[in-house]
Enzyme design. Sequence first.
Site, mmCIF file in Angstrom:
data_model
loop_
_atom_site.group_PDB
_atom_site.id
_atom_site.type_symbol
_atom_site.label_atom_id
_atom_site.label_comp_id
_atom_site.label_asym_id
_atom_site.label_seq_id
_atom_site.Cartn_x
_atom_site.Cartn_y
_atom_site.Cartn_z
ATOM 1 C CB CYS A 103 -6.602 -11.674 -0.102
ATOM 2 S SG CYS A 103 -6.940 -10.006 -1.005
ATOM 3 C CG HIS A 197 -3.385 -9.911 2.688
ATOM 4 N ND1 HIS A 197 -2.915 -11.045 1.963
ATOM 5 C CD2 HIS A 197 -3.889 -8.954 1.891
ATOM 6 C CE1 HIS A 197 -3.348 -11.098 0.861
ATOM 7 N NE2 HIS A 197 -3.989 -9.740 0.673
ATOM 8 C CD GLU A 199 -1.320 -13.324 3.920
ATOM 9 O OE1 GLU A 199 -1.161 -13.194 2.900
ATOM 10 O OE2 GLU A 199 -2.263 -13.183 4.853
#
Length: 285
Positions: A103, A197, A199
Amino acid sequence: MRFLVAECEPPEARERRRESVGRSSGETYLAVLHKLAPGAECDRLKPTDSRAEIPSRETLTGYDAVFLTGSPLHLWQDSPEARRQIDFMHRVFASGTPSFGSCAGLQVACVAAGGKVRSMGKRREAGFARRLAATEAGRSHPLLAGRPPSYDAPAIHTDEVEQLPEGATLLAGNRVTAVQAAEIRCGEGVFWGVQYHPEISLREVAAALRRQASDLLECGLARTEADIDGLAAQVDALHEEPERADLAWRLGLDDQVTDPGQRTRELRNFIEHLVRPTRLRRGRG
């Protein structure tokens, strides 16, 4: 291995995120990295903070990888926080240490290497980026190894890369945001990054939707806060029971998002295909 996580969030955003999901973006990265690379030594840095000491190029060479988190920071606006973050990335590139960002992390690397970032205006990717597709270069790039021709991923952002820097390679995009994954080379450094994202968990997706409810209403993605709460509740439920086919079907998701092993694929690929080989070249075994 030794990792450095650079938390791109300004202090106030960091605390809002902690209030909604229990941890900052950097703490999310630390938790995921400990799972992907058990035994790795992980440090956390907050480059946007006014009192943060930015590591020197020499210090950064002592790390095997640097990770840049997401953030509401606008890189197209000049601010002390943005300047500190870009200065940090200049040093990362100069150190030659492999780096990864999601991001805002991708946007930081882009600007530091000479590219441009812009506001998306009223456009949004909120919750998930849909129908991501690799470019011709991306189909053979190790960052996307194991991804199908089209896939979804957690995403929520208001800015995007407008122009990649010279020498960068576009790896994936979709109809909303053209630059969804890229490799950026600058000086001695190599950066792999994504606009989405890999993660974050589904629980964190739900929390992000609730945190940004007013923005989603303003952009016309929902009629009422109850609409957003209802969507977030379904995402939360899928986090608790990822095997529930009914919820996955209702949300239009498959194992690329619901399976943590698939969802974090880009991080795993970065460690296996860039970090470990670079570590060996540096004679660290």
